[in-house]
Design a protein around this motif. Structure first.
Motif, PDB file in Angstrom:
ATOM      1  N   PHE A   1     -13.633 -53.744  -2.601  1.00  0.00           N
ATOM      2  CA  PHE A   1     -14.197 -53.652  -3.952  1.00  0.00           C
ATOM      3  C   PHE A   1     -15.038 -52.400  -4.193  1.00  0.00           C
ATOM      4  N   GLY A   2     -15.259 -51.568  -3.152  1.00  0.00           N
ATOM      5  CA  GLY A   2     -15.965 -50.312  -3.357  1.00  0.00           C
ATOM      6  C   GLY A   2     -17.478 -50.453  -3.346  1.00  0.00           C
ATOM      7  N   VAL A   3     -18.169 -49.343  -3.685  1.00  0.00           N
ATOM      8  CA  VAL A   3     -19.637 -49.307  -3.598  1.00  0.00           C
ATOM      9  C   VAL A   3     -20.302 -48.943  -4.923  1.00  0.00           C
ATOM     10  N   LYS A   4     -19.544 -48.959  -6.019  1.00  0.00           N
ATOM     11  CA  LYS A   4     -20.140 -48.604  -7.313  1.00  0.00           C
ATOM     12  C   LYS A   4     -21.253 -49.558  -7.711  1.00  0.00           C
ATOM     13  N   TRP A   5     -21.174 -50.794  -7.191  1.00  0.00           N
ATOM     14  CA  TRP A   5     -22.197 -51.788  -7.505  1.00  0.00           C
ATOM     15  C   TRP A   5     -23.583 -51.347  -7.041  1.00  0.00           C
ATOM     16  N   ILE A   6     -23.635 -50.459  -6.035  1.00  0.00           N
ATOM     17  CA  ILE A   6     -24.935 -50.015  -5.528  1.00  0.00           C
ATOM     18  C   ILE A   6     -25.687 -49.252  -6.607  1.00  0.00           C
ATOM     19  N   ASP A   7     -24.982 -48.407  -7.379  1.00  0.00           N
ATOM     20  CA  ASP A   7     -25.628 -47.637  -8.443  1.00  0.00           C
ATOM     21  C   ASP A   7     -26.177 -48.539  -9.544  1.00  0.00           C
ATOM     22  N   ILE A   8     -25.595 -49.743  -9.676  1.00  0.00           N
ATOM     23  CA  ILE A   8     -26.058 -50.677 -10.701  1.00  0.00           C
ATOM     24  C   ILE A   8     -27.229 -51.508 -10.197  1.00  0.00           C
ATOM     25  N   VAL A   9     -27.097 -52.066  -9.006  1.00  0.00           N
ATOM     26  CA  VAL A   9     -28.149 -52.960  -8.505  1.00  0.00           C
ATOM     27  C   VAL A   9     -29.275 -52.216  -7.798  1.00  0.00           C
ATOM     28  N   LEU A  10     -29.043 -50.959  -7.389  1.00  0.00           N
ATOM     29  CA  LEU A  10     -30.104 -50.158  -6.773  1.00  0.00           C
ATOM     30  C   LEU A  10     -30.053 -48.726  -7.297  1.00  0.00           C
ATOM     31  N   PRO A  11     -30.423 -48.518  -8.576  1.00  0.00           N
ATOM     32  CA  PRO A  11     -30.508 -47.152  -9.112  1.00  0.00           C
ATOM     33  C   PRO A  11     -31.647 -46.400  -8.435  1.00  0.00           C
ATOM     34  N   PRO A  12     -31.720 -45.078  -8.601  1.00  0.00           N
ATOM     35  CA  PRO A  12     -32.738 -44.285  -7.898  1.00  0.00           C
ATOM     36  C   PRO A  12     -34.170 -44.784  -8.069  1.00  0.00           C
ATOM     37  N   ALA A  13     -34.523 -45.267  -9.271  1.00  0.00           N
ATOM     38  CA  ALA A  13     -35.892 -45.735  -9.505  1.00  0.00           C
ATOM     39  C   ALA A  13     -36.230 -46.945  -8.658  1.00  0.00           C
ATOM     40  N   ALA A  14     -35.206 -47.696  -8.226  1.00  0.00           N
ATOM     41  CA  ALA A  14     -35.413 -48.839  -7.340  1.00  0.00           C
ATOM     42  C   ALA A  14     -35.167 -48.467  -5.887  1.00  0.00           C
ATOM     43  N   MET A  15     -34.126 -47.659  -5.653  1.00  0.00           N
ATOM     44  CA  MET A  15     -33.784 -47.289  -4.286  1.00  0.00           C
ATOM     45  C   MET A  15     -34.885 -46.457  -3.644  1.00  0.00           C
ATOM     46  N   GLY A  16     -35.501 -45.559  -4.391  1.00  0.00           N
ATOM     47  CA  GLY A  16     -36.568 -44.712  -3.845  1.00  0.00           C
ATOM     48  C   GLY A  16     -37.678 -45.519  -3.199  1.00  0.00           C
ATOM     49  N   PRO A  17     -38.302 -46.439  -3.943  1.00  0.00           N
ATOM     50  CA  PRO A  17     -39.372 -47.230  -3.316  1.00  0.00           C
ATOM     51  C   PRO A  17     -38.889 -48.154  -2.207  1.00  0.00           C
ATOM     52  N   VAL A  18     -37.656 -48.670  -2.319  1.00  0.00           N
ATOM     53  CA  VAL A  18     -37.116 -49.527  -1.255  1.00  0.00           C
ATOM     54  C   VAL A  18     -37.010 -48.742   0.043  1.00  0.00           C
ATOM     55  N   VAL A  19     -36.474 -47.538  -0.047  1.00  0.00           N
ATOM     56  CA  VAL A  19     -36.344 -46.696   1.141  1.00  0.00           C
ATOM     57  C   VAL A  19     -37.724 -46.309   1.676  1.00  0.00           C
ATOM     58  N   ALA A  20     -38.646 -45.970   0.780  1.00  0.00           N
ATOM     59  CA  ALA A  20     -40.002 -45.606   1.215  1.00  0.00           C
ATOM     60  C   ALA A  20     -40.653 -46.756   1.968  1.00  0.00           C
TER      61      ALA A  20
END
Length: 425
Positions: free
Chosen positions: A113-132
């Motif tokens: 099914f691919g990985v496009k869902w990541i951009d929807i459920v973890l956009p940069p504004a969410a991914m940044g703090p998660v990674v931090a």
């Protein structure tokens, strides 16, 4: 100012550089990876062996495109200890295998099914703090390892910690030529020598260790109740794996989610966990400590990672060598971790900068604010024997909020301060 020379993922390094660079990675992961078997009450030699084999398998499965060292996973500690107390360690191994198998199945689902869902459920504004949060939530662990949070702080520990940390920091900005890519190794050596001088190193394990010893292999046993106790950990390891691949992508300047692909990295990670379970070792995961080493040194070569894996395998059979590394005192490990965990945190902030996240947009502001607070608040949600807290809980909250905001945008429910967020539409 001249930028630091980067050694990319596929590049080879001369043998005279390969040895110290590999040892540097070995030292970075060693303290954490042997702690898990100690907590489970098993000999760490089997873990060193399977960590090395798992890392080599991961490199092979990802075709050498994803630099990662696989060390012992802490995500399994709580449920596995319950299983060990009720059923015994062999039944915990059965649970590890089950989690690894489910992770492998999920990797095939992602491939389909691919990985496009990541951009929807973890956009940069969410991914940044998660990674931090991967690095920031470990900061207290680094301080605790160094002995700085003890009720009575030993000044010898403080001295060793400060010497190790200062050498790593100053070396990272002042060392030149080859020394500029091994500041962690140099810091460990200097910190260790300092620990010897202040008298907190015990050499008796080295003297008593046999020259050659086979790791202890244990066959798994399977029990449905034991498996069900451990199986929910799959939610934790998936979130952790995605976060590690994103931060590594930021560091090496390549989208590892697309190439070699999240399906391959997830399969490699979980296949290693399965193999480890069948032979008596603990589950594996990509290691933040080694990600931090890459961020600090600019050396991303999988050849170096493979070298560290081979050394880990060798250490599992040579008693005095493994024992010598185990004598590295906690203040040295804590001093190194203090810096490396911070580097991971900064990598998360770098996502926000590189993606030009617009905080005039209310959606971005809400995502980053709530995710950071959830991750750092200490809030814990309990599901049976699984505790969701820190980065993992923050990642789940981020996914729910991001999906909700995405739907709000689709139905045009957003107000003027929130509409058309660039990173979601």
């Amino acid at each position: 100012m001249m930028a630091k020379k980067i050694i990319q993922v596929e590049e080879k390094v001369p043998f005279k550089m390969l040895i110290p660079l590999s040892i540097q990675h070995l030292f970075a992961m060693f303290g954490a990876t042997v702690l898990v078997p100690f907590l489970f009450g098993i000999n760490p030699a089997i873990v060193l062996l399977m960590n090395g084999i798992g890392t080599l398998l991961f490199i092979f499965i990802t075709k050498g495109k994803a630099p990662a060292y696989l060390g012992s996973s802490f995500a399994f500690l709580a449920p596995a200890n319950v299983v060990i107390a009720q059923f015994g360690y062999p039944y915990a191994l059965g649970g590890f295998i089950a989690v690894g198998f489910v992770g492998c199945v999920l990797s095939f689902v992602i491939k389909k099914f691919g990985v496009k869902w990541i951009d929807i459920v973890l956009p940069p504004a969410a991914m940044g703090p998660v990674v931090a949060l991967i690095g920031l939530e470990l900061s207290s662990s680094a301080a605790s390892t160094a002995g700085l949070l003890d009720e009575v702080v030993n000044m010898n520990n403080v001295i060793v910690f400060l010497v190790t940390l200062l050498v790593a920091v100053i070396g990272s900005v002042c060392f030149k030529k080859f020394f500029s890519v091994i500041p962690i190794l140099i810091a460990v050596v200097v910190g260790y020598l300092t620990a010897v001088c202040v008298g907190i190193v015990d050499f008796s394990p080295v003297m008593e260790a046999p020259l050659f010893a086979m790791p202890d292999f244990t066959m798994p046993q399977f029990n449905l109740d034991a498996i069900l106790m451990i199986l929910p950990v799959v939610l934790v390891i998936i979130s952790e794996h995605v976060g590690h691949q994103v931060v590594t992508s930021q560091i090496v300047g390549r989208d590892l989610i697309k190439d070699p692909g999240l399906d391959k990295t997830l399969f490699g990670d979980n296949f290693s966990t399965m193999i480890s379970g069948f032979l008596g070792s603990v589950p594996t995961t990509t290691y933040g400590e080694n990600i931090g080493v890459m961020a600090l040194t600019g050396v991303y070569s999988v050849q170096v990672i493979a070298g560290a894996a081979i050394m880990s395998i060798i250490c599992s059979f040579i008693g005095p060598l493994a024992a010598l590394i185990q004598t590295i005192p906690n203040p040295v490990i804590g001093g190194i971790s203090f810096l490396l965990y911070g580097m991971i945190g900064v990598s998360g902030l770098r996502i926000l900068v590189d993606e030009h996240v617009d905080y005039a947009n209310s959606v971005n502001m809400m995502l980053t604010s709530v995710v950071f607070v959830v991750g750092l608040s200490g809030v814990t949600i309990q599901f049976g024997n699984i505790a969701l807290t820190g980065m993992v809980l923050a990642a789940l909250v981020a996914m729910i909020m991001s999906l909700a905001f995405y739907l709000f945008a689709k139905f045009k429910w957003l107000n003027e301060a929130s509409e058309e967020p660039k990173d979601m539409l």
